[in-house]
Write a protein that holds these residues in place. Structure first.
Motif, PDB file in Angstrom:
ATOM      1  N   TYR A  91       0.829  -1.215   0.000  1.00 21.18           N
ATOM      2  CA  TYR A  91       0.000   0.000   0.000  1.00 21.18           C
ATOM      3  C   TYR A  91       0.860   1.260   0.000  1.00 21.18           C
ATOM      4  CZ  TYR A  91      -3.863  -3.108   1.221  1.00 21.18           C
ATOM      5  OH  TYR A  91      -4.801  -4.103   1.209  1.00 21.18           O
ATOM      6  N   ILE A 113       0.601   5.663  -0.499  1.00 17.71           N
ATOM      7  CA  ILE A 113       0.379   6.456   0.712  1.00 17.71           C
ATOM      8  C   ILE A 113       1.438   7.554   0.778  1.00 17.71           C
ATOM      9  CG2 ILE A 113       0.312   6.412   3.241  1.00 17.71           C
ATOM     10  CD1 ILE A 113      -1.825   4.626   2.451  1.00 17.71           C
ATOM     11  N   HIS A 163      -3.807   7.607  10.283  1.00 13.23           N
ATOM     12  CA  HIS A 163      -4.863   8.518   9.857  1.00 13.23           C
ATOM     13  C   HIS A 163      -5.701   8.982  11.059  1.00 13.23           C
ATOM     14  CE1 HIS A 163      -7.302   4.955  10.241  1.00 13.23           C
ATOM     15  NE2 HIS A 163      -6.733   4.355   9.214  1.00 13.23           N
ATOM     16  N   CYS A 185     -12.838   2.176  12.869  1.00 11.45           N
ATOM     17  CA  CYS A 185     -13.578   2.811  11.777  1.00 11.45           C
ATOM     18  C   CYS A 185     -13.296   2.042  10.488  1.00 11.45           C
ATOM     19  CB  CYS A 185     -13.153   4.272  11.616  1.00 11.45           C
ATOM     20  SG  CYS A 185     -13.822   5.054  10.139  1.00 11.45           S
ATOM     21  N   GLY A 232     -10.673   2.942   6.786  1.00 17.74           N
ATOM     22  CA  GLY A 232      -9.340   2.494   6.381  1.00 17.74           C
ATOM     23  C   GLY A 232      -9.425   1.265   5.483  1.00 17.74           C
ATOM     24  N   ILE A 233     -10.410   0.398   5.755  1.00 17.19           N
ATOM     25  CA  ILE A 233     -10.585  -0.810   4.932  1.00 17.19           C
ATOM     26  C   ILE A 233     -11.023  -0.402   3.520  1.00 17.19           C
ATOM     27  CG2 ILE A 233     -11.760  -3.041   4.760  1.00 17.19           C
ATOM     28  CD1 ILE A 233     -12.314  -2.888   7.785  1.00 17.19           C
ATOM     29  N   MET A 246     -10.345   2.479   2.103  1.00 15.28           N
ATOM     30  CA  MET A 246      -9.193   3.109   1.449  1.00 15.28           C
ATOM     31  C   MET A 246      -8.276   2.042   0.853  1.00 15.28           C
ATOM     32  SD  MET A 246      -6.814   6.243   2.715  1.00 15.28           S
ATOM     33  CE  MET A 246      -5.693   5.616   3.931  1.00 15.28           C
ATOM     34  N   LYS A 247      -8.105   0.941   1.584  1.00 12.23           N
ATOM     35  CA  LYS A 247      -7.260  -0.144   1.068  1.00 12.23           C
ATOM     36  C   LYS A 247      -7.860  -0.736  -0.210  1.00 12.23           C
ATOM     37  CE  LYS A 247      -4.752  -2.152   4.890  1.00 12.23           C
ATOM     38  NZ  LYS A 247      -4.731  -3.179   5.951  1.00 12.23           N
ATOM     39  N   ILE A 306      -7.253   1.600  -3.058  1.00 13.10           N
ATOM     40  CA  ILE A 306      -5.861   1.568  -3.535  1.00 13.10           C
ATOM     41  C   ILE A 306      -5.640   0.354  -4.439  1.00 13.10           C
ATOM     42  CG2 ILE A 306      -3.471   1.161  -2.796  1.00 13.10           C
ATOM     43  CD1 ILE A 306      -4.071   2.894  -0.319  1.00 13.10           C
ATOM     44  N   GLY A 345      -6.183  13.224   1.507  1.00 20.16           N
ATOM     45  CA  GLY A 345      -4.914  13.733   2.024  1.00 20.16           C
ATOM     46  C   GLY A 345      -3.862  12.654   2.244  1.00 20.16           C
ATOM     47  N   ALA A 359     -14.143  -6.703   1.893  1.00 23.64           N
ATOM     48  CA  ALA A 359     -12.982  -6.012   1.320  1.00 23.64           C
ATOM     49  C   ALA A 359     -12.714  -6.402  -0.131  1.00 23.64           C
ATOM     50  CB  ALA A 359     -11.756  -6.272   2.179  1.00 23.64           C
TER      51      ALA A 359
END
Lengths: 63, 271, 376
Positions: B5, B9, B16, B22, B25-26, B28-29, B32, B59, B177
């Motif tokens: 990843y 990043i 983060h 939360c 993050g999963i 976001m992965k 990506i 960000g 995921a």
């Protein structure tokens, strides 16, 4: 002989326990509010913990 | 091999800001992995967002990133796409950002069918301000501004998108995921406006007030209540009660993409 | 053969559209609103033939947002509106100041508040332009008063936006926007057109919000400098910050880039001011009636002159201050109960008498009324 190598980025881990509770082989536990590799020998390298760690804190490498 | 990843990043941006457990993050992965699989270059990719927890995502990523005003990411993204149609655009925001304050931009972006992907992070609550009810808070659920339970009927983001004219609409969850990654890839590959809703848990703002005490219990709730479109087709209305349907819910390739059509109809020429 | 300027009979709003093309505008986003709509109508037709794109957005908020988005992708961008629309644009206008994104916003002023009188002129959005969006921020606002100036000040607005990396407002009004005059369209190269300064440094050395210079260079999305843009207070790379030092430096720099360039930004016209004992201060449509009043007063032997600002923000303090120590009085003429007279009084600092004539009944002020005010 362990099937995998697990790298924990402790500075990223927030101790949410998602990895611990989703691990089908009880490889991980929480110590001092951070994830910890309790028994690497049990790991089947299924990658569930890496896939669902929201904090980019676990890297699993299949050996 | 562990997935790399780090390639996407920005250095030094993690950890983060999201709370422990939360699901963002999963997501976001999965984003990506999907972008990487698409082979998009970092230079040609734009990630735009509004305001809220989800909207802090750009960000962290090494693309052209834009954190706009509350609800307005799709309007900014529309300008970007018209100025440079070569750019690949993903615009994202939370349920409040996209369906309340940004609701007008959401439906009109769907109607126009500009080539971009909209990801709605739906955690049923305003997380960043501390758990106020949103247009997707379920009836009766508790929120800091709904101490007696949510009184307003909720939006179905996907139905809203289809009705407004989006040409690709899908849903997944932060638990799923890998299916989520697959759905992102399909949405990114679609020419036109694609909407993907991701059901995600807010352990801090929603779960604690609504009998989902841990992050894992929220993920498992998603697992237990998600029904794929294929499965749903074989289920009765009774069996589907309280469930939500995942996968590609709508796909239409007949509608013209806005910018291509604009250029063709107006005789646009680069001068 | 020498190229000759084309003579065109143009509406004021058309002249803005034509000026935008001259300046290299490649994007327009807007929402229909009287009395500015003609700008959108012209550019809807003209932009695609000139390498640009037009879009009518779902509201004023999104039009402002789209204009900022297009500018981030490297295109000179314009939006046009009037009072009620301007009120809605203020949110993202503030974003433009904070994220330092060049663009031009035309406000064809009408009567207000609220829906007011869409088909009548107003000059009461001066303070809205200056202070409408929340927080301390810089402001450049230009006030054309002829159809030619609609053209030339639009070109200048784009230049200032690109040079200082910020939104620039044009405050026109219903009279100037809708009246028709013949203009000679400047040939290519006759008016200066400033292009955005883009970075050429190594990728990892690029600071999109470098506080060591007044105006950092701005990369376009897609150019290769992948940076972060936010409306939050940010560090020099664009990332949100809570550092008091960085927040302070950035806020001060935003203000300074206008404050320290007063001479470059502020433009005024002096009409028969040299020997004047009575100065009239007026802009936009009020300046037209004031010019007539000056000529009539001169015929009567009254030494009057007109100070007409083409830049209303920053306010032409220095020019007013200079006249205040020389003349008997300054008469402020405006279509507002007192937004610019207070500024003039402040700049004059009590060194001369200040008179005021205004109208807020949706009708323009006549030269006769102005003459009476100067003589009275």
């Amino acid at each position: 002989m362990a099937k995998s190598e697990i790298v924990i980025h402790k500075e990223r881990c927030k101790g949410c326990e998602i990895c611990v509770l989703l691990c089908p082989a009880q490889v991980l536990d929480i110590q001092d509010f951070k994830v910890n590799v309790a028994d690497i020998e049990k790991c089947t390298a299924c990658m569930q913990c890496e896939l669902r760690c929201p904090d980019f804190a676990i890297e699993v490498t299949r050996l | 091999m562990a997935y790399n990843y780090e390639k996407y990043i920005r250095k030094g941006r993690l950890p983060h800001i999201w709370c422990p457990g939360c699901g963002y993050g999963i997501i976001m992965k999965s984003m990506i992995r999907a972008i990487d699989a698409m082979g998009w270059s970092k230079d040609e990719t734009v990630i735009a967002s509004g305001i809220g927890c989800a909207s802090r995502l750009p960000g962290y990523l090494d693309f052209n990133t834009l954190h706009t005003t509350h609800g307005r990411s799709l309007a900014f993204a529309t300008g970007i796409k018209l100025a440079n149609p070569e750019l690949k655009i993903v615009a994202l925001g939370g349920d409040g950002d996209m369906s309340a304050i940004g609701g007008n931009h959401f439906i009109h972006a769907c109607r126009r069918n500009i080539d971009m992907t909209v990801i709605v992070f739906n955690n049923n609550i305003y997380g960043m301000t501390g758990g106020q009810y949103s247009p997707t808070t379920p009836l009766g659920a508790k929120a800091t501004t709904a101490p007696y339970g949510m009184l307003e009927p909720d939006f179905d983001i996907c139905k809203l998108a289809v009705a407004a004219g989006a040409t690709f609409v899908g849903r997944s969850t932060s638990y799923h995921a890998l299916p989520m990654e697959k759905l992102f890839k399909e949405a990114f590959s679609h020419k036109g406006l694609s909407v993907v809703e991701i059901i995600a848990g807010c352990p801090t703002g929603f779960g604690r007030k609504n009998n989902q005490k841990t992050p894992t219990s929220m993920l498992l709730w998603q697992k237990d209540h998600a029904v794929t479109k294929q499965m749903a087709e074989k289920m009765s209305a009774e069996e589907l009660e309280g469930k939500f349907i995942t996968g590609v819910l709508y796909h239409d390739t007949s509608k013209k993409e806005y910018v291509e059509n604009y250029d063709a109809v107006t005789g646009f020429s680069e001068k | 053969m020498e190229k000759k300027r084309e003579r065109k009979f143009l509406q004021g709003n058309d002249a803005v559209a034509l000026g935008a093309l001259y300046a290299g505008c490649k994007f327009y986003a807007g929402y229909p609103i009287t009395p500015s709509t003609e700008v959108a109508e012209r550019l809807a037709a003209w932009l695609p033939k000139n390498g640009g794109r037009f879009i009518q957005m779902e509201d004023e908020i999104s039009a402002m947002a789209a204009v900022i988005g297009a500018s981030l992708a490297g295109k000179k961008s314009l939006t046009a509106t009037s009072g009620p629309g301007m009120s809605l644009k203020l949110e993202n206008l503030g974003y433009g100041y904070m994220a330092e994104v060049p663009c031009v916003v035309l406000n064809v002023m009408r009567g207000g508040p609220s829906t007011g009188t869409p088909t009548g002129p107003g000059q009461a959005d001066i303070m809205q332009a200056r202070w409408g969006t929340h927080g301390d921020h810089p402001c450049i606002a230009l006030t054309p008063s002829t159809v030619y100036e609609q053209f030339s000040q639009t070109v200048r607005a784009f230049n200032l936006a690109e040079k200082y990396r910020m939104p620039v407002i044009i405050l026109s009004d219903e009279i100037i926007g809708h009246m028709r005059e013949a203009i000679e369209v400047p040939l290519e190269g006759e008016l200066e057109v400033i292009e955005r300064e883009k970075p050429a440094c190594a990728i990892d050395e690029y600071k999109p919000y470098d506080n060591s210079v007044l105006v950092p260079k701005m990369a376009s999305f897609g150019q290769g400098y992948r940076y972060h843009v936010t409306g939050l207070n940010h560090d020099e790379y664009g990332f949100p910050t809570n550092s008091a030092k960085l927040i302070g430096l950035q806020e001060e720099r935003l203000i300074k880039k206008v404050e320290e360039n007063y001479d470059d930004i502020v433009q005024v016209e002096h009409f028969m001011c040299e020997d004047a004992e009575h100065i009239i201060f007026a802009f936009g449509s009020s300046a037209r009636a004031s010019k007539d009043a000056v000529l009539n007063l001169r015929k009567k032997g009254v030494k009057a002159g007109l100070l007409k600002p083409l830049t209303i923000w920053p306010f032409p303090d220095r020019e007013i201050s200079e006249y205040a120590s020389k003349v008997k009085d300054i008469t402020v003429v405006e279509l507002s109960v007192g937004q610019s007279v207070r500024e003039v009084s402040r700049a004059a600092g009590g060194r001369c008498n200040i008179k005021h004539i205004y109208k807020v009944d949706s009708k323009p002020i006549s030269p006769v009324d102005i003459e009476k005010a100067v003589e009275g």
